[in-house]
Design a protein around this motif. Structure first.
Motif, PDB file in Angstrom:
ATOM      1  N   PHE A  53       7.676  -0.413   0.198  1.00 12.05           N
ATOM      2  CA  PHE A  53       7.449  -1.061   1.494  1.00 12.05           C
ATOM      3  C   PHE A  53       8.162  -2.412   1.496  1.00 12.05           C
ATOM      4  O   PHE A  53       8.131  -3.138   0.491  1.00 12.05           O
ATOM      5  CB  PHE A  53       5.954  -1.240   1.748  1.00 12.05           C
ATOM      6  CG  PHE A  53       5.273   0.043   2.108  1.00 12.05           C
ATOM      7  CD1 PHE A  53       5.209   0.466   3.431  1.00 12.05           C
ATOM      8  CD2 PHE A  53       4.727   0.853   1.113  1.00 12.05           C
ATOM      9  CE1 PHE A  53       4.607   1.672   3.758  1.00 12.05           C
ATOM     10  CE2 PHE A  53       4.121   2.066   1.438  1.00 12.05           C
ATOM     11  CZ  PHE A  53       4.062   2.469   2.757  1.00 12.05           C
ATOM     12  N   ALA A  54       8.751  -2.721   2.621  1.00 14.81           N
ATOM     13  CA  ALA A  54       9.554  -3.943   2.713  1.00 14.81           C
ATOM     14  C   ALA A  54       8.728  -5.167   2.323  1.00 14.81           C
ATOM     15  O   ALA A  54       7.688  -5.442   2.935  1.00 14.81           O
ATOM     16  CB  ALA A  54      10.090  -4.093   4.138  1.00 14.81           C
ATOM     17  N   GLY A  55       9.175  -5.849   1.303  1.00 15.06           N
ATOM     18  CA  GLY A  55       8.512  -7.089   0.910  1.00 15.06           C
ATOM     19  C   GLY A  55       7.251  -6.899   0.103  1.00 15.06           C
ATOM     20  O   GLY A  55       6.530  -7.885  -0.150  1.00 15.06           O
ATOM     21  N   VAL A  56       6.957  -5.700  -0.325  1.00 20.55           N
ATOM     22  CA  VAL A  56       5.714  -5.449  -1.057  1.00 20.55           C
ATOM     23  C   VAL A  56       6.047  -4.932  -2.454  1.00 20.55           C
ATOM     24  O   VAL A  56       6.491  -3.799  -2.616  1.00 20.55           O
ATOM     25  CB  VAL A  56       4.840  -4.401  -0.323  1.00 20.55           C
ATOM     26  CG1 VAL A  56       3.507  -4.229  -1.028  1.00 20.55           C
ATOM     27  CG2 VAL A  56       4.649  -4.786   1.136  1.00 20.55           C
ATOM     28  N   PRO A  57       5.865  -5.762  -3.476  1.00 21.82           N
ATOM     29  CA  PRO A  57       6.177  -5.310  -4.839  1.00 21.82           C
ATOM     30  C   PRO A  57       5.235  -4.181  -5.259  1.00 21.82           C
ATOM     31  O   PRO A  57       4.059  -4.178  -4.912  1.00 21.82           O
ATOM     32  CB  PRO A  57       5.959  -6.561  -5.690  1.00 21.82           C
ATOM     33  CG  PRO A  57       5.060  -7.435  -4.903  1.00 21.82           C
ATOM     34  CD  PRO A  57       5.312  -7.123  -3.456  1.00 21.82           C
ATOM     35  N   ALA A  58       5.763  -3.223  -6.004  1.00 21.34           N
ATOM     36  CA  ALA A  58       4.949  -2.109  -6.484  1.00 21.34           C
ATOM     37  C   ALA A  58       4.348  -2.452  -7.836  1.00 21.34           C
ATOM     38  O   ALA A  58       5.003  -3.075  -8.674  1.00 21.34           O
ATOM     39  CB  ALA A  58       5.801  -0.850  -6.579  1.00 21.34           C
ATOM     40  N   ARG A  59       3.109  -2.071  -8.001  1.00 23.29           N
ATOM     41  CA  ARG A  59       2.441  -2.232  -9.291  1.00 23.29           C
ATOM     42  C   ARG A  59       2.281  -0.870  -9.953  1.00 23.29           C
ATOM     43  O   ARG A  59       2.059   0.133  -9.272  1.00 23.29           O
ATOM     44  CB  ARG A  59       1.052  -2.842  -9.101  1.00 23.29           C
ATOM     45  CG  ARG A  59       1.051  -4.290  -8.659  1.00 23.29           C
ATOM     46  CD  ARG A  59      -0.372  -4.749  -8.369  1.00 23.29           C
ATOM     47  NE  ARG A  59      -0.958  -4.075  -7.232  1.00 23.29           N
ATOM     48  CZ  ARG A  59      -2.165  -3.511  -7.204  1.00 23.29           C
ATOM     49  NH1 ARG A  59      -2.929  -3.534  -8.295  1.00 23.29           N
ATOM     50  NH2 ARG A  59      -2.634  -2.933  -6.125  1.00 23.29           N
ATOM     51  N   THR A  60       2.380  -0.832 -11.266  1.00 26.10           N
ATOM     52  CA  THR A  60       2.233   0.427 -11.993  1.00 26.10           C
ATOM     53  C   THR A  60       0.798   0.550 -12.504  1.00 26.10           C
ATOM     54  O   THR A  60       0.284  -0.382 -13.127  1.00 26.10           O
ATOM     55  CB  THR A  60       3.218   0.484 -13.176  1.00 26.10           C
ATOM     56  OG1 THR A  60       4.550   0.422 -12.664  1.00 26.10           O
ATOM     57  CG2 THR A  60       3.029   1.768 -13.975  1.00 26.10           C
TER      58      THR A  60
END
Lengths: 319, 319, 319, 319
Positions: free
Chosen positions: A297-304
């Motif tokens: 998502f634009a501007g939303v860092p992904a967490r694992t």
């Protein structure tokens, strides 16, 4: 606060012409109109202005918004109040071709959009001579990769979503949940994985004939490797499916119809995780790209998430 | 010497009941009759007594015979003379439910059988309520693994087979040839590999709906991993296919109809080998078992050709 | 007062075994159970105990009840209050395998039944090897012949039904209305004719393949003349359909999926009456039996509307 | 004298553009080329230059020629000798895009044409994105109305045609015969009626999905009444069919695949005439136009047989 259904998605693409061509010819959507760097598409049966919005962008491909419908504008106000009370930050926005629209992020950061109405356009259901590729009929659901499925489930159930099926060991948090509002198994699916990311957008296709036609046209156009998974049969939901990657790697599912689930006595169905022989009735598991790649998502860092080890085709073949 | 078509195959199986159940329920064949340790099956549209003969045996699964039809008994005599003159050793034999029958081995050791007639039984084409699984309609062709495809091609073309398609680098010996007598692309297919071995027997299925039904019933019966490859689209022949392994590992293909090829101006179609993007219009290559495993002919040792390295799914995913 | 969908129908039949056989083999329903002179059937995907109830009776075939669902028992109470206030006579009744149930007649005398819940049973969606005939998946809608369509429309719209399509000359009372609650075009259809009578009950079928299979099995069983109309394509709703008569003459429609219609901006679609070239996109109109014959509700005399002259096949061919 | 198959037909039409549009969009044929007032079309899978030749003409629509193939030119010479010996008048002619061609009339006056070869063009089988309407794959057979079916049968059987099925009272002359050369039930069908007239030309369609698509596109284009009969199931041959009338009234059948019949032990199947419940497994008989209207051969007056009273839809509904 009557949310009625999954409605639309906005994605960035690097080459608008190429992407329009892919969705028209392979998926079989209809171009409603093109305004500058934005293209609006819909399924063959859809009377709404758009279910897929493509925005040309020089950056990495991103998901801009997931859109849901509420029934009437007053539902939108009720939703605004509920979200604000719960500490979220809903904002009224103007969006072209839509009625009053609410923007809000879910707890994981998924960029959501709600509206009651859209501009209407003619359904193309009887324009048989223009059917192309997979004859995509209508947007049905979204699947997300989520770092915390249980938290996501709670967020959406508080908004009235019901669980049709889920994947969990007995008494443990779910690895996946299938949430619905419109009376078939899916409007929103959450699966454990690095996220929040959009795993795929699903369009219905009339039958197995058109599902295969999408693959055949992809092959004809030299896009045979964009057929990432299937045709195959799902365990949960039981639909026949195929997964395609669009020219920017956004994933699209075409699938045949689900079952109806709208009675209050219908209990969620639990699936045991891990064993591909259960969730995959026949054939082979998905290759690792299907599990690992998704749209940010634009501007939303992904967490694992802490634990994340799906049975991929590579692992299956090596086992 | 008018050979008309691929006709029947005889296979040994370890558990006759289990195998009959598989071919009836998953492939959708009809059991004509069972005599002692032998079961005779046929496709839904077939008026001949058998196209698949299963013989219970405690040994390793084997192919006993590949059967072809000639039009009349006099064609059988012409064939006998031709084969004897060419230094082969044709023998007249009595085979239950068949007219006069000729046995002979091809140059690679494939155990062949020719006859003009069989006992007839009613076609089951309009017994719609008994259709099951893949609704196998009729035996269409055999595919062999052969240590010397060029030599095999010469043997069969001398008997009147015509080449519909073949796979070869320009000016080099073929890696595969598709040979036909009945006016569609295949009666016998030869592919380079350790052999002679029977790679698969192919039955027609009415359409993609019944092709998928075979998979779904396999999954329902807990045989989902017996769906070895597909559904997918062939390059050569262009049919939709699925490959199933029977309980003893014999491979069966179900596929939709081919094109007609019976005019003298139709030249063989050449395919360039090696690149899966050509022969596999969409989706993934076959897993290694599809390339490596096949049924040995009873009493005929398989030889491995000098060069043999197909693009398997494992290699493809690792590349 | 959230009515969610058309749910079930109860019919009298003269020979229970024969009727069960018809619905199992030709329509493809599943027998849930049989208790004395009553048989309970459901569609392949249905988790509810019954959508079709057959009651053996020595009298003329009759419709006993049309059943609808509300979402929760509290909706039932709201419905009771609304109906009582409007001067109807709702009664609480006990019905086997159903939760609390409300009986009431509509203004034309149609015997209605509402409940929130039923006993649940396993969906049979993945029991592919038991699929039969038309593979009836779920009850979708009822069509009634009504002596006063406008009055019926008002009754149901007051209960929350929405109009998806209707047939009327501009500014005149409707000849037919399509009413829905579940988000596809139909839960209840009213057409002008001698009534109140049940014209047909409609079940969904997966695709055109299974629709034709129902016809083929009917033909195989010597019931080919029970295929009263079709296969054909509807104007309104756009579904592919076939109409079958059961052994007592009750009419069943099998049809493929509709479009989704659940957004508040969707206006009812108007069709011009009379011209078969509009409502019948291709092929021929229905024979007169389809227009003239229908099932009477038990104890409710049918009235004939003033004007009633449909374009029948007989009139069309003679014109 | 190896006649291999039904090959092509030449028809006159009043408006070439309109007819090309019909065959491309509704039937789904491919336009090979257009030369002056002549258009050459073929099916999707056909590698031959033409199977349908349309010739613009101001006169009444006529059939100019029915074309059959022999395998090699030497078969053509054998055929010439046979026909000349039998007192017919075979003539060598030059026909564009065909090899050496023989013209001859059968005993009833049907204008026949035989050739061994044609110009070849690419098969369009894998051009999936261009499939249209009924996706006509290849010409399969012709049906003629004949004033003397027994005489016609004798003429064609003397040329090597085999009878697959026939309609006759026990011991009486046939009312219809199905003749074949290529190993499926039909290359040429003769039915009693005013003739010689061409009743229809039949093209194969992949499955019931494309068969219905032809109807749907006809409806979309305002040609819904050109769907003259069906979709339905044949008794003889067992195919699913639909009959369309082209803009000049020439009749085209689209049908799904037949069974294979090429073994010498296959005896002709006899059908009892008269009872529509036998020949029409389900649904209704054909309307009278289907029985009464057909295309006259250019310059060949039609004779009416002594006895001719088919069971039409009109008679059936009135009975």
């Amino acid at each position: 606060m009557n949310i009625t259904r999954a409605s639309h998605v906005a994605l960035t693409v690097s080459d608008l012409d190429r992407s329009i061509g892919f969705y028209e010819r392979v998926v079989g959507l209809v171009l409603t109109e093109r305004e500058g760097s934005t293209a609006y598409l819909r399924g063959l049966e859809e009377a709404c202005h758009h279910s897929l919005v493509l925005v040309a962008s020089g950056d990495e491909p991103r998901c801009l918004r997931l859109g849901f419908r509420v029934f009437e504008d007053e539902d939108l106000h009720a939703l605004h109040e509920r979200l604000a009370t719960a500490g979220h930050d809903p904002r009224w926005v103007d969006v072209a071709h839509q009625g009053p629209t609410l923007h809000v992020d879910d707890d994981a950061g998924v960029r959501l959009e709600f509206c009651a109405t859209m501009d209407t356009v003619p359904r193309r259901l009887t324009h048989f001579s223009t059917y192309a590729g997979g004859s995509g009929q209508r947007l049905d659901h979204f699947q997300l990769q989520s770092p915390d499925v249980a938290s996501g489930r709670d967020f959406y159930c508080a908004l009235g979503f019901r669980i049709s099926e889920y994947i969990a060991r007995q008494g443990e948090p779910p690895e996946g949940v299938f949430l619905q509002r419109k009376g078939n198994p899916h409007d929103l699916v959450l699966f454990t994985g690095p996220g929040p990311r959009l795993h795929h957008t699903a369009f219905t296709t009339p039958d197995v004939h058109t599902l295969v036609r999408a693959c055949d046209v992809a092959g004809e156009l030299g896009l045979g490797r964009n057929v990432e998974r299937g045709p195959g049969r799902h365990g949960p939901g039981h639909a026949l499916f195929v997964y395609l990657r669009d020219p920017d790697g956004h994933r699209v599912e075409l699938f045949t119809t689900h079952y109806q689930v709208m009675d209050s006595e219908n209990e969620p169905v639990r699936w045991e995780p891990g064993d591909p022989r259960i969730a995959i009735p026949w054939g082979l598991p998905a290759q690792s790209s299907w599990h690992e790649e998704a749209t940010v998502f634009a501007g939303v860092p992904a967490r694992t998430p802490a634990s994340y080890a799906p049975m991929t085709l590579e692992r299956f073949l090596a086992s």
